[in-house]
Structures are given as structure tokens and as C-alpha cells.
Scaffold this motif. Structure first.
Motif, PDB file in Angstrom:
ATOM      1  N   TYR A   1      66.046   8.658 -25.251  1.00 54.29           N
ATOM      2  CA  TYR A   1      67.050   9.655 -24.866  1.00 54.29           C
ATOM      3  C   TYR A   1      66.554  11.081 -25.109  1.00 54.29           C
ATOM      4  CZ  TYR A   1      71.424  12.150 -24.306  1.00 54.29           C
ATOM      5  OH  TYR A   1      72.385  13.031 -23.877  1.00 54.29           O
ATOM      6  N   VAL A   2      65.982  11.331 -26.276  1.00 60.11           N
ATOM      7  CA  VAL A   2      65.512  12.682 -26.592  1.00 60.11           C
ATOM      8  C   VAL A   2      64.360  13.073 -25.668  1.00 60.11           C
ATOM      9  CG1 VAL A   2      64.460  14.153 -28.347  1.00 60.11           C
ATOM     10  CG2 VAL A   2      66.287  12.569 -28.982  1.00 60.11           C
ATOM     11  N   TYR A   3      63.424  12.149 -25.446  1.00 59.25           N
ATOM     12  CA  TYR A   3      62.313  12.422 -24.522  1.00 59.25           C
ATOM     13  C   TYR A   3      62.850  12.748 -23.134  1.00 59.25           C
ATOM     14  CZ  TYR A   3      58.253  11.649 -21.513  1.00 59.25           C
ATOM     15  OH  TYR A   3      57.264  11.808 -20.563  1.00 59.25           O
ATOM     16  N   ASP A   4      63.824  11.967 -22.687  1.00 59.96           N
ATOM     17  CA  ASP A   4      64.395  12.202 -21.365  1.00 59.96           C
ATOM     18  C   ASP A   4      65.078  13.564 -21.289  1.00 59.96           C
ATOM     19  OD1 ASP A   4      63.506   9.722 -20.609  1.00 59.96           O
ATOM     20  OD2 ASP A   4      65.438   9.021 -19.848  1.00 59.96           O
ATOM     21  N   LYS A   5      65.792  13.941 -22.341  1.00 54.98           N
ATOM     22  CA  LYS A   5      66.476  15.239 -22.325  1.00 54.98           C
ATOM     23  C   LYS A   5      65.460  16.377 -22.207  1.00 54.98           C
ATOM     24  CE  LYS A   5      70.088  17.892 -22.472  1.00 54.98           C
ATOM     25  NZ  LYS A   5      71.073  17.882 -23.569  1.00 54.98           N
ATOM     26  N   GLU A   6      64.343  16.255 -22.914  1.00 58.25           N
ATOM     27  CA  GLU A   6      63.313  17.291 -22.825  1.00 58.25           C
ATOM     28  C   GLU A   6      62.635  17.273 -21.451  1.00 58.25           C
ATOM     29  OE1 GLU A   6      63.239  19.483 -25.050  1.00 58.25           O
ATOM     30  OE2 GLU A   6      64.487  18.429 -26.487  1.00 58.25           O
ATOM     31  N   SER A   7      62.426  16.078 -20.911  1.00 57.02           N
ATOM     32  CA  SER A   7      61.830  15.974 -19.572  1.00 57.02           C
ATOM     33  C   SER A   7      62.746  16.593 -18.523  1.00 57.02           C
ATOM     34  CB  SER A   7      61.574  14.506 -19.212  1.00 57.02           C
ATOM     35  OG  SER A   7      60.540  13.957 -19.994  1.00 57.02           O
ATOM     36  N   ALA A   8      64.043  16.353 -18.680  1.00 53.86           N
ATOM     37  CA  ALA A   8      65.014  16.922 -17.749  1.00 53.86           C
ATOM     38  C   ALA A   8      64.987  18.446 -17.818  1.00 53.86           C
ATOM     39  CB  ALA A   8      66.412  16.396 -18.064  1.00 53.86           C
ATOM     40  N   SER A   9      64.939  18.970 -19.030  1.00 54.47           N
ATOM     41  CA  SER A   9      64.899  20.427 -19.193  1.00 54.47           C
ATOM     42  C   SER A   9      63.625  21.011 -18.586  1.00 54.47           C
ATOM     43  CB  SER A   9      64.989  20.794 -20.676  1.00 54.47           C
ATOM     44  OG  SER A   9      66.231  20.387 -21.225  1.00 54.47           O
ATOM     45  N   ALA A  10      62.512  20.301 -18.765  1.00 57.51           N
ATOM     46  CA  ALA A  10      61.232  20.780 -18.242  1.00 57.51           C
ATOM     47  C   ALA A  10      61.183  20.765 -16.720  1.00 57.51           C
ATOM     48  CB  ALA A  10      60.093  19.928 -18.803  1.00 57.51           C
ATOM     49  N   ALA A  11      62.086  20.004 -16.093  1.00 56.32           N
ATOM     50  CA  ALA A  11      62.059  19.846 -14.632  1.00 56.32           C
ATOM     51  C   ALA A  11      62.901  20.877 -13.891  1.00 56.32           C
ATOM     52  CB  ALA A  11      62.536  18.439 -14.262  1.00 56.32           C
ATOM     53  N   ARG A  12      63.602  21.740 -14.617  1.00 56.16           N
ATOM     54  CA  ARG A  12      64.526  22.680 -13.969  1.00 56.16           C
ATOM     55  C   ARG A  12      63.837  23.572 -12.934  1.00 56.16           C
ATOM     56  NH1 ARG A  12      66.975  25.016 -19.512  1.00 56.16           N
ATOM     57  NH2 ARG A  12      64.751  24.870 -19.967  1.00 56.16           N
ATOM     58  N   ASP A  13      62.721  24.160 -13.318  1.00 48.69           N
ATOM     59  CA  ASP A  13      62.042  25.074 -12.399  1.00 48.69           C
ATOM     60  C   ASP A  13      61.543  24.347 -11.156  1.00 48.69           C
ATOM     61  OD1 ASP A  13      62.523  27.077 -14.196  1.00 48.69           O
ATOM     62  OD2 ASP A  13      60.459  27.231 -14.928  1.00 48.69           O
ATOM     63  N   GLN A  14      61.095  23.100 -11.345  1.00 52.66           N
ATOM     64  CA  GLN A  14      60.565  22.354 -10.205  1.00 52.66           C
ATOM     65  C   GLN A  14      61.671  21.908  -9.252  1.00 52.66           C
ATOM     66  OE1 GLN A  14      57.644  22.660  -9.673  1.00 52.66           O
ATOM     67  NE2 GLN A  14      56.496  22.800 -11.572  1.00 52.66           N
ATOM     68  N   LEU A  15      62.864  21.662  -9.785  1.00 52.54           N
ATOM     69  CA  LEU A  15      63.986  21.379  -8.884  1.00 52.54           C
ATOM     70  C   LEU A  15      64.332  22.639  -8.092  1.00 52.54           C
ATOM     71  CD1 LEU A  15      66.193  19.635  -7.695  1.00 52.54           C
ATOM     72  CD2 LEU A  15      67.607  20.108  -9.715  1.00 52.54           C
ATOM     73  N   GLU A  16      64.268  23.782  -8.740  1.00 59.04           N
ATOM     74  CA  GLU A  16      64.507  25.034  -8.017  1.00 59.04           C
ATOM     75  C   GLU A  16      63.481  25.214  -6.901  1.00 59.04           C
ATOM     76  OE1 GLU A  16      64.690  29.891  -8.731  1.00 59.04           O
ATOM     77  OE2 GLU A  16      64.538  28.544 -10.452  1.00 59.04           O
TER      78      GLU A  16
ATOM     79  N   GLU B   4      71.601  23.441 -14.483  1.00 58.36           N
ATOM     80  CA  GLU B   4      70.699  24.480 -14.964  1.00 58.36           C
ATOM     81  C   GLU B   4      69.972  25.158 -13.801  1.00 58.36           C
ATOM     82  OE1 GLU B   4      69.642  25.587 -18.521  1.00 58.36           O
ATOM     83  OE2 GLU B   4      71.768  25.270 -18.112  1.00 58.36           O
ATOM     84  N   THR B   5      69.602  24.364 -12.805  1.00 54.88           N
ATOM     85  CA  THR B   5      68.917  24.917 -11.642  1.00 54.88           C
ATOM     86  C   THR B   5      69.857  25.791 -10.816  1.00 54.88           C
ATOM     87  OG1 THR B   5      67.410  23.023 -11.546  1.00 54.88           O
ATOM     88  CG2 THR B   5      67.650  24.337  -9.541  1.00 54.88           C
ATOM     89  N   LEU B   6      71.086  25.333 -10.618  1.00 56.64           N
ATOM     90  CA  LEU B   6      72.062  26.141  -9.884  1.00 56.64           C
ATOM     91  C   LEU B   6      72.353  27.444 -10.634  1.00 56.64           C
ATOM     92  CD1 LEU B   6      74.548  23.379  -8.670  1.00 56.64           C
ATOM     93  CD2 LEU B   6      72.846  24.610  -7.307  1.00 56.64           C
ATOM     94  N   ARG B   7      72.374  27.356 -11.947  1.00 56.18           N
ATOM     95  CA  ARG B   7      72.564  28.559 -12.765  1.00 56.18           C
ATOM     96  C   ARG B   7      71.411  29.541 -12.539  1.00 56.18           C
ATOM     97  NH1 ARG B   7      70.824  30.314 -17.713  1.00 56.18           N
ATOM     98  NH2 ARG B   7      72.288  31.578 -18.940  1.00 56.18           N
ATOM     99  N   GLN B   8      70.190  29.008 -12.496  1.00 56.32           N
ATOM    100  CA  GLN B   8      69.026  29.860 -12.249  1.00 56.32           C
ATOM    101  C   GLN B   8      69.102  30.510 -10.871  1.00 56.32           C
ATOM    102  OE1 GLN B   8      65.902  27.176 -14.947  1.00 56.32           O
ATOM    103  NE2 GLN B   8      65.413  27.582 -12.813  1.00 56.32           N
TER     104      GLN B   8
END
Length: 269
Positions: A132-147, A175-179
Motif C-alpha cells: 500500500y505505501v509503495y503504491d501510494k508513492e508510485s501514484a504520487s510519482a505518476a502525477r506529472d506523467q498523467l498530466e 492531483e493532476t487536475l489540480r496541477q
């Protein structure tokens, strides 16, 4: 299914992408067939020891990789034009392997009769309940790439871009929509269509903060709730007593932020 992913290509010949993180986006396309015996809401997968049988199971074939974004965009643009200009971007949730995400998007598109081009944005989930923690960090790291992916789609011939996100994928999406809102392009040049957030794994206060920064959307975001979501139950245990959006049923409160709540608890299919 067109694919933009922050996963690394797998060294295992039986896998395409694994759960490790890539610093750059990887692109691919895969064809998936749905068996005639398919039941709505289900993914009929071949169990270990069984032979491939497209009459019984979801089957993937004809995987094509793209080594550059322009090549991927060109193939994507041709498909978008052929399907009328509509795109669905699916952002999967926690504890989801690459194959699982591909088949889930296939099931959603098939069962809903979605007419447009399906695009999977797959971030590097470890695909384990203990990650779960690894996934949460992976999700956060993916924000820019989704943008990057959404902006790329907005530059194609797409006339409308719908987003469907599940569980932890809603965190990446919000997070991406916020960006995008911070940059002054919150609706992708007018191309953003439906935003569907299924069982959001986001702290309620954080979600409200994200919505305040995004601003009340021109078209309400759709929030799907379900008491049957296992990932959300685990998230709730980790978060303690702090409420998650997926458990929050004050529809009137969320409506003030431009969100429409649909409770699917107990629904089948």
C-alpha cells in the motif's frame, strides 16, 4: 487498448510491464478479445493450468510497443479519428497488476458500450496487498506523467476526453487536475468531458482542498461509492479514523464543490 505507463518494461518474457517505476513514460497498444460467455461486470480470466481459449476467457493479442511519443500519438490520432473523436482515460487503483488494468478497462468499455478510444494510464502498482505505501508513492510519482498524457491527448484530434479513475487512481487524477488548474488549463482547452471517481481513496479534507483549488467544475464530477470496495476498506484501516471520500456519503456537502454522488452499494454487475 492504448497504453501510457510509468511502469518499467519487464525482464520476464511472460510479462510486458512490471511493478517497478520508470522515470519516463512507456507506450504500447494491445488488442483484447471478450469471450461470448462474458457476464457484465466480470473478467473471465484463464486460471493457472488452463489452456488459452478466447471463447471462455479474456485474451490479449497483438501487442505493439512505441519507442517515441510522436509514434504513439500518430497511432492514437488515427484511432481517435476513426471512432468519432471521443477518448476514455482509465486510471486504475491500488494493488493492480498491468494485465489486471488492461482487462478491467476492456471490461468497462465492453459493458458500457463506450464508442470512443480507450486509453489506459497505468502507474507502477506493486500489485500486492502489502504494498500500500509503495503504491501510494508510485501514484504520487505518476502525477506529472498523467498530466503529460492528458495534454498529449488534448493535442490530438480528440474532441472530448473522459476520465474514469478508481481507488488510489483517483488520487493521481485529482492531483493532476489540480496541477492543470494551477496552470490555467483545467479543462484541457474545453475538451475535458466526464470525470468519474470510483471509490476514491483520498482523505476527505484533502479532496475538498483539491476541489477548492480546481474550482467548481462546469460539469459536476461523478463520485461512485460502494461499501463492497476491498481496497478502500484496507485504506480505511491504515488511515485509522480519518474518513476517506469513498466512505463519505454527505452528498449535499460534496455538491457544494461540484460533485454528484452515486451510491452503488449492493448493486450487482
Amino acid at each position: 487498448i492504448f497504453i501510457a505507463t510509468t511502469r518499467k518494461r519487464s525482464d520476464d518474457p511472460n510479462k510486458v510491464f512490471d511493478g517497478e517505476r520508470s522515470a519516463t513514460l512507456n507506450y504500447a497498444r494491445v488488442n483484447v478479445t471478450v469471450p461470448p460467455v462474458h457476464e457484465t461486470g466480470q473478467i473471465e480470466r484463464r486460471s493457472r493450468g488452463k489452456s488459452d481459449d478466447p471463447t471462455k476467457y479474456f485474451m490479449a493479442s497483438e501487442l505493439v510497443g512505441y519507442d517515441t511519443q510522436p509514434k504513439f500519438s500518430s497511432a492514437l490520432n488515427a484511432d481517435i479519428a476513426a471512432r468519432g473523436g471521443r477518448v476514455m482515460v482509465f486510471v486504475h487503483g491500488y494493488n493492480t497488476g498491468f494485465d489486471d488494468a488492461v482487462y478491467r478497462l476492456t471490461q468497462i468499455v465492453h459493458d458500457s458500450g463506450y464508442p470512443g478510444t480507450p486509453v489506459l494510464f497505468s502507474w507502477a502498482s506493486g500489485a500486492k496487498t502489502t504494498d500500500y505505501v509503495y503504491d501510494k508513492e508510485s501514484a504520487s510519482a505518476a502525477r506529472d506523467q498523467l498530466e503529460v498524457t492528458l495534454r498529449m491527448l488534448a493535442q490530438t484530434g480528440a474532441r472530448r476526453i473522459d476520465i474514469v479513475a478508481h481507488s488510489m487512481g483517483t488520487w493521481v487524477t485529482m492531483e493532476t487536475l489540480r496541477q492543470l488548474a494551477i496552470t490555467g488549463d483545467r479543462d484541457l482547452g474545453g475538451k475535458l468531458g466526464d470525470v468519474v471517481l470510483a471509490s476514491p481513496d483520498i482523505d476527505v479534507d484533502v479532496f475538498k482542498s483539491q476541489m477548492r483549488r480546481y474550482g467548481k467544475p462546469d460539469k459536476p464530477f461523478i463520485l461512485l461509492l460502494s461499501d463492497d470496495d476491498r481496497a478502500l476498506r484496507l485504506s480505511g484501516l491504515i488511515a485509522g479514523s480519518r474518513p476517506r471520500v469513498g466512505d463519505y456519503k454527505d452528498a449535499a456537502d460534496l455538491a457544494t464543490y461540484g460533485v454528484t454522488v452515486v451510491d452503488l452499494s449492493g448493486a450487482k454487475g
